[in-house]
Scaffold this active site. Structure first.
Site, PDB file in Angstrom:
ATOM      1  N   PRO A 367     -33.223  17.285 -24.569  1.00 12.65           N
ATOM      2  CA  PRO A 367     -32.496  17.955 -25.297  1.00 12.65           C
ATOM      3  C   PRO A 367     -31.109  16.381 -26.004  1.00 12.65           C
ATOM      4  CG  PRO A 367     -31.795  18.481 -23.179  1.00 12.65           C
ATOM      5  CD  PRO A 367     -33.541  18.066 -23.343  1.00 12.65           C
ATOM      6  N   GLY A 371     -29.274  10.808 -22.954  1.00 15.57           N
ATOM      7  CA  GLY A 371     -29.489   9.159 -21.878  1.00 15.57           C
ATOM      8  C   GLY A 371     -30.708   8.632 -23.085  1.00 15.57           C
ATOM      9  N   LYS A 372     -30.925   9.358 -24.339  1.00 17.73           N
ATOM     10  CA  LYS A 372     -32.336   8.790 -24.287  1.00 17.73           C
ATOM     11  C   LYS A 372     -31.770   7.238 -25.109  1.00 17.73           C
ATOM     12  CE  LYS A 372     -33.327  12.250 -26.777  1.00 17.73           C
ATOM     13  NZ  LYS A 372     -32.263  13.779 -26.161  1.00 17.73           N
ATOM     14  N   SER A 689     -41.542  35.079 -24.878  1.00 17.13           N
ATOM     15  CA  SER A 689     -41.389  34.910 -23.153  1.00 17.13           C
ATOM     16  C   SER A 689     -39.847  35.940 -23.230  1.00 17.13           C
ATOM     17  CB  SER A 689     -41.068  33.210 -23.080  1.00 17.13           C
ATOM     18  OG  SER A 689     -39.876  33.237 -23.396  1.00 17.13           O
ATOM     19  N   LYS A 732     -35.536  26.532 -18.434  1.00 25.45           N
ATOM     20  CA  LYS A 732     -34.648  27.791 -18.306  1.00 25.45           C
ATOM     21  C   LYS A 732     -33.956  27.835 -17.430  1.00 25.45           C
ATOM     22  CE  LYS A 732     -37.728  29.988 -21.542  1.00 25.45           C
ATOM     23  NZ  LYS A 732     -38.993  31.167 -21.694  1.00 25.45           N
TER      24      LYS A 732
HETATM   25  P1  ADP Z   1     -29.563  11.296 -26.560  1.00 28.26           P
HETATM   26  O1  ADP Z   1     -29.775  10.067 -26.982  1.00 28.26           O
HETATM   27  O2  ADP Z   1     -30.505  11.838 -25.429  1.00 28.26           O
HETATM   28  O3  ADP Z   1     -28.943  12.270 -27.655  1.00 28.26           O
HETATM   29  P2  ADP Z   1     -27.196   9.514 -25.533  1.00 28.26           P
HETATM   30  O4  ADP Z   1     -28.228   8.025 -24.829  1.00 28.26           O
HETATM   31  O5  ADP Z   1     -26.728   9.380 -26.887  1.00 28.26           O
HETATM   32  O6  ADP Z   1     -28.390  10.949 -25.437  1.00 28.26           O
HETATM   33  O7  ADP Z   1     -26.449   9.929 -24.530  1.00 28.26           O
HETATM   34  C1  ADP Z   1     -24.723  10.004 -24.832  1.00 28.26           C
HETATM   35  C2  ADP Z   1     -23.997   9.286 -23.381  1.00 28.26           C
HETATM   36  O8  ADP Z   1     -24.272  10.111 -22.331  1.00 28.26           O
HETATM   37  C3  ADP Z   1     -24.288   8.159 -23.805  1.00 28.26           C
HETATM   38  O9  ADP Z   1     -22.919   7.705 -24.039  1.00 28.26           O
HETATM   39  C4  ADP Z   1     -24.711   7.328 -22.076  1.00 28.26           C
HETATM   40  O10 ADP Z   1     -24.176   6.850 -21.887  1.00 28.26           O
HETATM   41  C5  ADP Z   1     -24.210   8.569 -21.435  1.00 28.26           C
HETATM   42  N1  ADP Z   1     -25.324   9.177 -20.251  1.00 28.26           N
HETATM   43  C6  ADP Z   1     -26.539   9.812 -20.173  1.00 28.26           C
HETATM   44  N2  ADP Z   1     -27.419  10.328 -19.539  1.00 28.26           N
HETATM   45  C7  ADP Z   1     -26.746   9.548 -18.436  1.00 28.26           C
HETATM   46  C8  ADP Z   1     -27.470   8.465 -17.175  1.00 28.26           C
HETATM   47  N3  ADP Z   1     -27.799   9.347 -16.650  1.00 28.26           N
HETATM   48  N4  ADP Z   1     -26.186   7.817 -16.880  1.00 28.26           N
HETATM   49  C9  ADP Z   1     -25.257   7.332 -17.302  1.00 28.26           C
HETATM   50  N5  ADP Z   1     -24.921   7.729 -18.847  1.00 28.26           N
HETATM   51  C10 ADP Z   1     -25.693   8.953 -19.171  1.00 28.26           C
END
Ligand code: ADP
Length: 839
Positions: A367, A371-372, A689, A732
């Site tokens: 989602p 952090g992707k 579901s 879920k």
């Molecule tokens: P996505 O690409 O999955 O939509 P993002 O990489 O843009 O998400 O993440 C959004 C923000 O949340 C970023 O600033 C990211 O650094 C932070 N973030 C997400 N997951 C983590 C984590 N596990 N640890 C530290 N920061 C996180």
């Protein structure tokens, strides 16, 4: 050149029976011709001497092969012309020049002597009398004369005097001879004519030769004209261009152009392109030099050259493949995500061992806000590579990947080449976002172009339509991301290794906020901890009342919001330390966007809690059922998809079949209408579901027994009441956890998926595993008919408790992780429309 003697008295000369023979090369002499001959061969000079000492007559015989130096009898044609030597001149080099006039044709009947020169007995060959000057003869004569004119017109050189004579000759034989003598025919052809004693036949033959000559000359001329045309054109252009240059020099813009050309030349050199590309660039540069600088085409070429020279053909960064450092970078930037990090480190380790790795492309699925993207950034940082990101969402046109051909107005390279240019190196970490949202329609299939980009076998010569020269993408490290794996086109998915990142729990979000988001946002807003302190309770408040998400994107946004508000206050002159707590955040952030969970925890009749799987993670949905007087109709609202509608029908049919067990009378159904509604109507929902949830709400509405609010459920129901497995259990479960739900009813066949759930998700949660709808009802409905509101204390029956699995206690806990390599996806959920809640 043969000339015409043509004096009548020549006929009266007595020709002896034996004459000396003069062999001649490369020429056939006809009667009446006068022509000079140079004689050098001994045998010939002796013959001439003999003739001069007697009656000055010689027989000129053509030699069959002009290369024979000392001819024998066999080398000579036997028919020739007896000539009178009119003049003789000895040349200082020993040769003799004679002027001869043809008298009469003669045939050799025998040679009387071969040394020191030939003597031959001859028979005079007289001309056959031409038939009466018929019209045919005249036509023939005229035709030959005309042809002769044409031949001269086409460029054959014939003396004008000869032409005058030809014009006046009316005798077919003499005409034929004269024309033949002046056409410069080959010896055998001329000899053939000589040997014909019928003048008319002779003239016909000459006519044929002439028309062939006309044809030949016409073609020859055509070839010449074309060649000349070509030369003329280039010369003309050359002159014009020189003139243009002169004008430009006069106007002063030649310098500019020369300067531009110089600049491009330098850029081309600096770009260190591959040979093939360089050639193309130089070709285009030459073209531009010839064009008017303001022409549209010159503009197009200029843009093209700029692109060509700005692409990093051979500029790359050197990889730092220090795995320990990489691990540190990943840990510095991210909380948890152990499995993903581990896989990334493995990937980098292999890369270290094998430089040109043809391994799979990593694909992060999860989602938004988990952090992707930031993982991708960290990988780039760890490797010391550039990072570029490109969203593929809504890309339907192949040209967006590959670019448009230059013939299109405003054509540009595709996104891949644009990304490479943006990166400035040929080996960046290239993140392709939203790979699950790539579409295809009549404008072509972008996914097949993407296949070429990602396929390590092909991408070393990726061809962009705009560039039209191949670019080597094999050094680029591609990473893709998306929200759902099942909408990624199959062939693309095959090339990728999917790493799942599911959402975070409140505790994790708290950690991430404290350790990463708050410091990051404070830094970005230039605020120190002396000015703003965001307490744990404040963060919890933001998580539960201002955000409802699987990731932390909105959380970060709200924290940024807080920072902005405080920054404004500071700018306005407020001093001191701002301390945020759960009590005062709403002063800064406004009214909470979501209700605290407790307020929704009231048991109600006809409202069952289901769990949905969306691309934003899991979600909780409330299914409402109500009955009214009617005729047994079922109404379904809330933007439900077909699968979900059918699933509602099946649930209703099953409940009908269990009427007796549920204490309902047979005719309950005929006198009522049922209405099922799934709120949040704007979001389309589909999937099977929600079957048991709808069944529960129907049963509740019909029996008047309330549904337990602290129980959520997910499962497909069959007509006979069996509960079938579903997909996305992890998401879920996380959604249920976020909503503070303690009990989740799941199908037995999903029990194995519980192993994949991280321990922290299972903590404090009870998963009730069921086989049938009856069991669902037993667990979800409050025991007795109850008031519509109020949460009666209910003790679950011991039987069901035995089925309940107290997580943490009885389940073998797996290492805390949020990644699985394969989601236990419910294969039957085919509904892949985007933004759908899969229920
Ligand atoms: P996505 O690409 O999955 O939509 P993002 O990489 O843009 O998400 O993440 C959004 C923000 O949340 C970023 O600033 C990211 O650094 C932070 N973030 C997400 N997951 C983590 C984590 N596990 N640890 C530290 N920061 C996180």
């Amino acid at each position: 050149m043969a000339e015409v003697g043509g004096k009548e008295e020549t006929k009266e000369v007595e020709i002896p029976d034996t004459v000396p023979v003069l062999p001649v090369r490369d020429i056939v002499i006809f009667p009446y011709m006068i022509l000079p001959l140079f004689v050098g061969r001994d045998i010939s000079i002796k013959a001439i001497d003999h003739a001069l000492n007697t009656n000055r007559m010689v027989l000129l015989l053509a030699q069959k092969d002009l290369n024979v130096e000392t001819p024998a009898v066999d080398d000579l044609y036997l028919m020739g012309t007896v000539c009178m030597i009119m003049r003789m001149l000895k040349l200082p080099d020993g040769r003799v020049k004679i002027l001869v006039q043809g008298l009469n044709k003669a045939r050799v009947s025998g040679f009387t002597q071969q040394e020191p020169f030939f003597m031959a007995d001859i028979e005079k060959v007289s001309e056959e009398k031409p038939a009466e000057t018929s019209i045919e003869n005249e036509a023939l004569i005229r035709n030959v004369k005309e042809q002769m004119d044409k031949v001269v017109g086409l460029g054959k050189t014939v003396l004008p005097d000869v032409m005058v004579v030809i014009e006046n000759i009316e005798d077919p034989g003499r005409l034929a001879d004269l024309v033949t003598a002046n056409l410069g025919l080959k010896t055998d052809q001329a000899q053939e004519i000589l040997e014909m004693s019928d003048p008319v036949r002779r003239l016909k033959r000459v006519g044929e030769i002439l028309s062939r000559e006309v044809q030949l000359l016409t073609i020859q001329q055509k070839i010449q004209t074309e060649a000349r045309g070509e030369i003329d054109k280039t010369q003309r252009e050359y002159f014009l261009r020189e003139q243009l240059k002169a004008i430009q020099r006069e106007l002063g813009d030649i310098d500019e152009r020369a300067e531009e050309a110089r600049e491009f030349k330098k850029k081309i050199e600096d770009a260190k392109m591959p040979e093939k590309v360089m050639k193309e660039a130089e070709k285009q540069l030459k073209r531009i030099e010839k064009m008017h600088p303001d022409s549209a085409e010159a503009g197009t070429i200029r843009t093209y050259l700029e692109w060509l020279t700005e692409i990093p053909w051979s500029k790359g960064t050197k990889d730092q493949l220090d795995i320990q450092k990489a691990e540190k970078v990943l840990n510095d930037d991210h909380y948890d995500l152990e499995k993903v990090k581990e896989r990334i480190l493995e990937y980098l380790s292999v890369r270290k061992l094998k430089e040109k790795m043809k391994g799979p492309i990593l694909c992060f699925i999860g989602p938004p806000g988990v952090g992707k993207t930031s993982l991708g950034r960290s990988i780039a940082r760890a490797l010391g590579r550039e990072f570029v990101r490109m969203s593929l969402g809504g890309v339907r046109d192949e040209a967006e990947i590959r670019g448009h051909r230059r013939t299109y107005v405003g054509a540009l390279p595709g996104r891949i080449i644009q990304g490479i240019k943006q990166a400035g190196t040929n080996n960046p970490v290239f993140m392709l976002d939203e790979i699950d949202k790539i579409g295809s329609d009549f404008r072509g299939d972008p996914s097949s172009a993407l296949l070429e980009v990602l396929d390590p076998e092909q991408n070393n010569s990726f061809s962009d339509h705009y560039l039209a020269v191949p670019f080597d993408l094999s050094n680029v490290m591609f990473i893709t991301t998306g929200n759902l794996a099942d909408t990624i086109p199959g062939p693309l998915r095959d090339r990728m290794e999917i790493l799942y990142l599911s959402g975070y729990t409140e505790e994790e979000k708290l950690h991430i906020a404290k350790k990463y988001l708050v410091p990051k946002q404070l830094d970005e807003h230039g605020i120190s901890t002396k000015i703003l302190q965001i307490g744990e309770s404040a963060v919890r408040q933001i998580i539960s009342q201002y955000t409802r998400e699987a990731g932390v994107r909105n959380l970060e946004r709200e924290i940024a919001n807080l920072c902005r508000k405080v920054a404004k206050l500071v700018a306005e002159g407020k001093t001191g330390t701002f301390v945020m707590t759960g009590k005062n955040v709403h002063k800064y952030l406004g009214v909470p966007k979501f209700l605290p969970e407790e307020e929704m925890k009231v048991n109600e009749v006809g409202v069952a809690t289901g769990l949905a799987w969306t691309e934003a993670g899991g979600d909780v949905i409330y299914v409402e059922a109500t009955m009214m007087k009617g005729k047994g109709n079922l109404t379904l609202t809330g933007q439900l998809g077909d699968v979900m509608k059918e699933s509602a029908q099946a649930a209703l049919s099953y409940i009908k079949s269990r009427a007796a067990e549920l204490g309902l009378s047979e005719d309950t159904f005929s006198g009522i209408d049922l209405h099922i509604h799934v709120p949040a109507g704007a979001i389309p929902k589909d999937g099977p579901s929600a079957g048991i949830t709808m069944g529960t709400s129907i049963a509740s509405a019909l029996t008047g027994r309330a549904v337990r609010k602290d129980v959520a459920m997910t499962g497909e129901v069959t007509l006979r009441g069996r509960v079938l497995p579903i997909g996305g259990l992890k998401e879920k479960a996380l959604a249920a956890k976020r909503m503070g739900i303690k009990t989740v009813i799941i199908p037995r066949r999903n029990k194995k998926d519980l192993d994949d759930l991280p321990k922290y998700v299972k903590e404090g949660m009870t998963f009730v595993v069921v086989d049938t709808m009856d069991e669902v009802l037993k667990n979800a409905l409050v025991a007795k008919r109850a008031a519509k509101a109020g949460a009666p204390k209910r003790k679950s029956s011991g039987k069901n408790d035995r089925k309940a699995i107290k997580t943490g206690a009885t389940l073998r806990s797996t290492k805390r992780s949020k990644v699985t390599h394969a989601t236990p996806a419910d294969r039957r959920i085919k509904a892949s429309r985007r933004n759908k809640k899969k229920v």
